[in-house]
Design an enzyme around this catalytic site. Structure first.
Site, PDB file in Angstrom:
ATOM      1  N   SER A 130      49.644  56.819  64.851  1.00 43.05           N
ATOM      2  CA  SER A 130      48.817  57.740  64.426  1.00 43.05           C
ATOM      3  C   SER A 130      49.811  58.721  63.672  1.00 43.05           C
ATOM      4  CB  SER A 130      48.335  58.298  65.673  1.00 43.05           C
ATOM      5  OG  SER A 130      47.402  59.451  65.680  1.00 43.05           O
ATOM      6  N   ASP A 284      38.721  52.364  63.825  1.00 40.57           N
ATOM      7  CA  ASP A 284      38.958  53.548  63.893  1.00 40.57           C
ATOM      8  C   ASP A 284      38.255  54.405  62.982  1.00 40.57           C
ATOM      9  OD1 ASP A 284      40.702  55.762  63.625  1.00 40.57           O
ATOM     10  OD2 ASP A 284      42.375  54.897  63.548  1.00 40.57           O
ATOM     11  N   HIS A 316      40.329  54.081  67.616  1.00 44.18           N
ATOM     12  CA  HIS A 316      41.852  54.633  67.116  1.00 44.18           C
ATOM     13  C   HIS A 316      42.597  54.362  68.485  1.00 44.18           C
ATOM     14  CE1 HIS A 316      45.070  56.879  65.128  1.00 44.18           C
ATOM     15  NE2 HIS A 316      45.072  57.612  66.337  1.00 44.18           N
TER      16      HIS A 316
END
Length: 349
Positions: A130, A284, A316
């Protein structure tokens, strides 16, 4: 209280935006031992709202980030409450306005930590999920002669417009709380933090996750139980001004947004010489596979580049699967194989 991490005092740092950040401090923790050649280094930057406590689950004997083999460094991203953040450094600014700190700024200080404190000239792997993945991309772009491998897990080279808009929704929910006054929170925004969590829940997990009630596999008894115990409190342990600072860092993220590349993403990606592993989650919602698919052909000077999506329905969160055994095994196996490959092998898929 004895801290389980260390602090690197970078002194007065001129930020990318031109402001001076006085006495800027980077919190970090290390695992394992640095070898004599100083080349068994893995840099593992933190993600949104995370501190090293939240991500160190991936560092364990027998895993991909094995401290028995590697010297793993987790630098805490500015704005996370341990490194310099609004919650611990706002008093350093006379006008009360905490400055924007970019990934460019963060990686520059991390680089100083590695070179000045440890004398490191080679990094075996920069691994990030991320916001950590966006930092890994910045590392590979800014220091191509230093970074041998970069694993980009659920991240991209820049924050896409779609990703930016997602964050605008998160930010709007948080700042709607009456505690937000004149651009900052003057008290804990309990209502705003809960609203932020509820908004985030729809983005962080996938359609399939909710359709198939996969929250049951995580120990929740109902959808409401999942939202209440997981997302209503997800961000309450963090300072709200810190969260806003990190959102600004995220939204401005772009490896080409610097004097060297002048906003040209193709030039920035072409500067990468490392072996690159792009590992998005198949489901995601905001760091989508398409972003990495578009980046892959632009990694023209990378030693090798491969796109290996995580085959998961956990959205995610598949990239940070502390409680998802199948995704955890997939990431460990894929990254271990990536580390084991000969640096001269050509891979592009």
């Amino acid at each position: 209280m004895t801290l389980d991490y260390e602090l690197f005092n970078a002194g007065d740092v001129v930020l990318q935006g031109g402001r001076v950040f006085p006495n800027m401090r980077l919190a970090y923790r290390t695992y394992g031992r640095l070898n004599a050649a100083r080349d068994n280094v893995i840099v593992y930057p933190t993600s949104f709202g995370a501190q090293h406590y939240d991500t160190e689950w991936l560092v364990h004997s027998g895993g991909a980030l094995d401290p028995d083999r590697y010297f793993v460094v987790i630098p805490n991203l500015f704005g996370n409450g341990l490194s310099s953040s609004p919650s611990n450094a706002a008093q350093a600014f006379a006008d009360g306005s905490y400055p924007d700190v970019s990934y460019y700024d963060a990686v520059a200080v991390q680089h100083r930590l590695l070179t000045e404190r440890f004398g490191i000239a080679k990094i075996a792997l920069v691994y990030g999920w991320s916001m950590g993945a966006m930092q890994a991309y910045h590392w590979a772009t800014r220091y191509p002669d230093m970074v041998e491998r970069a694993a980009i897990v659920c991240g991209s080279a820049r924050c896409s417009p779609f990703n930016f808009v997602f964050l605008e929704g998160v930010k709007a929910a948080l700042t709607a709380d009456p505690a937000f006054v004149d651009g900052r929170f003057v008290s804990t925004p309990s209502v705003g933090l809960r609203a932020m969590g509820r908004v985030y829940a729809g983005w962080a997990m996938s359609h399939a996750f909710y359709r198939d009630a996969l929250w049951r596999t995580l120990g929740f008894t109902s959808l409401e139980d999942f939202l209440t115990r997981s997302w209503d409190v997800a961000f309450s342990r963090r300072d709200a001004n810190d969260l806003l600072a990190q959102i600004r860092t995220w939204q401005s993220g772009d490896i080409s947004r610097c004097d060297q590349f002048g906003g040209n993403l193709a030039d920035a990606l072409a500067a990468i010489a490392a072996r690159v592993l792009l590992m998005p989650s198949r489901t995601d919602s905001y760091f989508q596979v398409r972003d990495n698919e578009d980046e892959l052909p632009l990694l023209v000077n990378a030693c090798s580049a491969e796109l290996v999506p995580i085959p998961s329905d956990y959205g995610h969160r598949a990239g940070n699967p502390a409680l998802i055994p199948a995704d955890r095994a997939f990431i460990n196996a894929t990254v271990a194989a990536f580390l084991a490959k000969d640096g001269n092998q050509e891979t592009r898929r």
